[in-house]
Enzyme design. Structure first.
Site, short mmCIF file in Angstrom:
data_model
loop_
_atom_site.label_atom_id
_atom_site.label_comp_id
_atom_site.label_asym_id
_atom_site.label_seq_id
_atom_site.Cartn_x
_atom_site.Cartn_y
_atom_site.Cartn_z
N GLY A 212 0.82 -1.21 0.00
CA GLY A 212 0.00 0.00 0.00
C GLY A 212 0.85 1.25 0.00
N ASN A 213 0.23 2.37 0.33
CA ASN A 213 0.94 3.64 0.38
C ASN A 213 0.35 4.49 1.50
OD1 ASN A 213 -1.35 5.28 -0.83
ND2 ASN A 213 -0.93 3.86 -2.52
N ARG A 214 0.86 5.70 1.65
CA ARG A 214 0.52 6.52 2.81
C ARG A 214 -0.63 7.49 2.56
NH1 ARG A 214 5.99 9.10 5.00
NH2 ARG A 214 4.57 9.72 6.67
N ALA A 279 -3.74 7.69 -4.87
CA ALA A 279 -2.41 7.12 -5.06
C ALA A 279 -2.59 5.66 -5.46
CB ALA A 279 -1.58 7.23 -3.77
#
Length: 412
Positions: A212-214, A279
């Site tokens: 995943g991402n932030r 994102a």
């Protein structure tokens, strides 16, 4: 116009539905936020919440009739002086009267004289909301520049469930604040349909792990809120976001990049603007393991990755609708190969979108991300025509309005 203390004047109209009791919380939020609020109920509304309650909570007199204090011409004066009118709940009857210009009480008279933004928060049974008469009345009000939120779905009176539930007071309050921030500006996105992606995709590795991402979705949700305040019909494709739904937006929840791609292309088929603020993971595990990968004494096998679809590039190459404006986001950091803007300009050339919002997502002096999870943001909006519009650090709603300004200029 603000009152003598400089507070914005808000008229809270309350029509006769069971959800009238929820307007008490909305009134509290408005007054605690510094607004001077005049409550104007209908006679039917007073069957649910009495005049004494509204007067005590607002600190102002309450009336339903144009014949009270006639020397002050209240049905004209109240609307003329207001900075914002909010009607919550707005029943099917009230929407019909407003759409057809009827003025048989103080609230409907106020609506005809108001020259400020007007926000309706409908609440009624599903059959009423979906009836062709109500659909046409809502379309008429929106065409004239009023902001009509879509009702929430859920439990209604009795055992009924479905669309028609009053949005939560916190959501109505957030929409009202956006309108107060914009002031008397014309809802310039009225009649436009926009699609916004928000959050960050997650690519499963096994039942408990993912790549995943932030991204928290704050910027995408700010884009939705500001678009709604400017009159747009909004579809929000939300990937793994823990934020309350913006009142009035249609929210489509997704998890992975493939799910996001499907949802965006489906929603974009008749959209005027598509903003890809989410994102989206560039890669996903080549294989998802059905059982949890156990930890052992040996080193784990290398993780094989495959590319995810480039949703932004696909949208730009094959636009679902002629004249559609596509806006991309670039979360960049500078490196040995170039600055943040260097990378942004290169991405704009590759993706061939109309606008690219370039964020510096490096760490600040305290080691925190400059963009992810922060209520503030700064960016440069690059245009395919060579324009570069810097937006100084400030609330994400400010950047959102700048993006809509640029998109609207290209639609025109």
């Amino acid at each position: 116009m603000p009152d003598a203390q400089g507070r914005p004047r808000v008229v809270l109209g309350v029509s006769g539905g069971i959800a009238a009791y929820k307007a008490c919380e909305l009134l509290r939020r408005l007054t605690e936020g510094g607004a001077s609020v005049r409550v104007v109920p209908t006679e039917a509304a007073l069957k649910f919440v009495g005049a004494a309650t509204w007067a005590a909570l607002s600190g102002q007199p309450v009336s339903t009739s144009v014949f009270d204090d006639v020397h002050e011409v209240p049905h004209v004066r109240i609307g003329q002086q207001a900075d914002l009118v909010v009607v919550a709940p707005a029943t099917a009857d009230l929407l019909a009267k407003a759409a057809h210009g009827q003025a048989d009480d103080l609230l409907t008279g106020t609506l005809l004289t108001a020259r400020c933004p007007v926000l309706y928060a409908p609440a009624m049974h599903t059959e009423m909301w979906e009836h062709p008469a109500t659909v046409e009345n809502v379309a008429t009000l929106r065409r004239r520049g009023a902001i009509v939120l879509d009702p929430a779905s859920g439990r209604l009176t009795g055992a009924d469930t479905g669309p028609g539930r009053l949005p939560e007071p916190a959501q109505i309050h957030a929409a009202a604040l956006r309108l107060l921030e914009r002031g008397p500006a014309v809802p310039d996105l009225a009649g436009r349909r926009v699609v916004i992606s928000a959050g960050g995709t997650r690519e499963p590795l096994d039942p408990v792990r993912f790549l995943g991402n932030r991204s928290t979705g704050l910027q995408g949700y700010a884009l939705a809120e500001t678009a709604l305040a400017r009159g747009a019909e909004v579809v929000l494709v939300s990937a793994n976001v823990e934020l309350p739904d913006p009142a009035g937006a249609k929210v489509v929840r997704v998890g992975t990049a493939e799910e996001l791609r499907t949802a965006v292309f489906e929603a974009a088929s008749d959209a005027d603007v598509v903003v890809m603020a989410a994102a989206v993971a560039d890669f996903r595990p080549a294989q998802r393991v059905e059982a949890k990968i156990k930890k052992s004494d040996s080193e784990p096998e290398p993780l094989a990755l495959v590319r995810n679809p480039d949703v932004l590039a696909e949208l730009c190459a094959d636009r679902p609708r002629p004249g559609q404006v596509v806006v991309g986001f670039a979360a960049e950091t500078g490196d040995a190969d170039g600055t943040v803007l260097d990378h942004g300009r290169a991405k704009l050339a590759r993706k061939r979108c109309d606008l690219l919002v370039v964020n510096d997502v490096g760490a600040d002096a305290d080691g925190r991300s400059k963009a992810f999870g922060s209520p503030d943001n700064a960016a440069v909006i690059l245009g395919s025509d060579g324009t570069e519009t810097p937006v100084a650090r400030g609330p994400k709603t400010v950047l959102s309005d700048a993006i809509w300004d640029q998109a609207l200029a290209r639609l025109r």
